[in-house]
Each structure stands twice: as C-alpha cells, then as structure tokens.
Design a protein around this motif. Structure first.
Motif, PDB file in Angstrom:
ATOM      1  N   GLY A   8       5.832  -2.992 -13.282  1.00 13.94           N
ATOM      2  CA  GLY A   8       5.192  -3.776 -12.226  1.00 13.94           C
ATOM      3  C   GLY A   8       6.049  -4.965 -11.837  1.00 13.94           C
ATOM      4  N   VAL A   9       6.648  -5.618 -12.839  1.00 18.63           N
ATOM      5  CA  VAL A   9       7.502  -6.777 -12.552  1.00 18.63           C
ATOM      6  C   VAL A   9       8.726  -6.336 -11.753  1.00 18.63           C
ATOM      7  CG1 VAL A   9       9.002  -8.526 -13.603  1.00 18.63           C
ATOM      8  CG2 VAL A   9       6.714  -8.099 -14.545  1.00 18.63           C
ATOM      9  N   LEU A  10       9.303  -5.198 -12.150  1.00 13.05           N
ATOM     10  CA  LEU A  10      10.492  -4.710 -11.447  1.00 13.05           C
ATOM     11  C   LEU A  10      10.168  -4.368  -9.994  1.00 13.05           C
ATOM     12  CD1 LEU A  10      12.223  -2.430 -14.089  1.00 13.05           C
ATOM     13  CD2 LEU A  10      13.185  -4.449 -12.990  1.00 13.05           C
ATOM     14  N   SER A  11       9.031  -3.718  -9.764  1.00 11.83           N
ATOM     15  CA  SER A  11       8.666  -3.365  -8.393  1.00 11.83           C
ATOM     16  C   SER A  11       8.393  -4.632  -7.580  1.00 11.83           C
ATOM     17  CB  SER A  11       7.446  -2.449  -8.377  1.00 11.83           C
ATOM     18  OG  SER A  11       6.313  -3.127  -8.877  1.00 11.83           O
ATOM     19  N   VAL A  18      13.485  -6.956  -0.899  1.00 10.16           N
ATOM     20  CA  VAL A  18      13.406  -6.291   0.404  1.00 10.16           C
ATOM     21  C   VAL A  18      12.856  -7.255   1.459  1.00 10.16           C
ATOM     22  CG1 VAL A  18      12.182  -4.501   1.698  1.00 10.16           C
ATOM     23  CG2 VAL A  18      13.222  -3.953  -0.514  1.00 10.16           C
ATOM     24  N   GLY A  19      11.832  -8.026   1.068  1.00 10.87           N
ATOM     25  CA  GLY A  19      11.244  -8.977   2.018  1.00 10.87           C
ATOM     26  C   GLY A  19      12.248 -10.040   2.420  1.00 10.87           C
ATOM     27  N   THR A  20      12.998 -10.550   1.451  1.00 10.40           N
ATOM     28  CA  THR A  20      13.986 -11.596   1.742  1.00 10.40           C
ATOM     29  C   THR A  20      15.092 -11.038   2.626  1.00 10.40           C
ATOM     30  OG1 THR A  20      13.533 -12.523  -0.430  1.00 10.40           O
ATOM     31  CG2 THR A  20      15.479 -13.334   0.696  1.00 10.40           C
ATOM     32  N   LEU A  21      15.581  -9.842   2.286  1.00 10.77           N
ATOM     33  CA  LEU A  21      16.642  -9.233   3.091  1.00 10.77           C
ATOM     34  C   LEU A  21      16.149  -8.972   4.506  1.00 10.77           C
ATOM     35  CD1 LEU A  21      18.274  -6.717   0.600  1.00 10.77           C
ATOM     36  CD2 LEU A  21      19.372  -8.626   1.728  1.00 10.77           C
TER      37      LEU A  21
END
Length: 42
Positions: A8-11, A18-21
């Motif tokens: 869960g932490v990794l996802s 992805v959001g930042t990119l």
C-alpha cells in the motif's frame, strides 16, 4: 499482513510520483507560453 501494508505504501508513492510528474508536465507548457508572451511584448 505486513507485506500488504508495504504494498500500500509503495502504491501511494507511485501515485504521488505520477501526480507530481503530471502536474509539472502540465505546468511546463504554461510557463513556456508566459515566457513567449513576455518576449513578444519586448
């Protein structure tokens, strides 16, 4: 159970990445356009 928590932490990290990119990808053309508009005025 522990393995599930780490997954869960990794996802979460992936989603944040992805959001930042995505945000920077959309902000880059905007800043580029603003810079071009400034050049046109000069």
């Amino acid at each position: 159970m522990f393995q599930f928590q780490t997954l869960g932490v990794l996802s979460d990290r992936k989603m944040n990445l992805v959001g930042t990119l995505g945000r920077s990808f959309f902000e880059f053309p905007n800043s580029f356009q603003k810079r071009r508009e400034k050049l046109k005025k000069n």
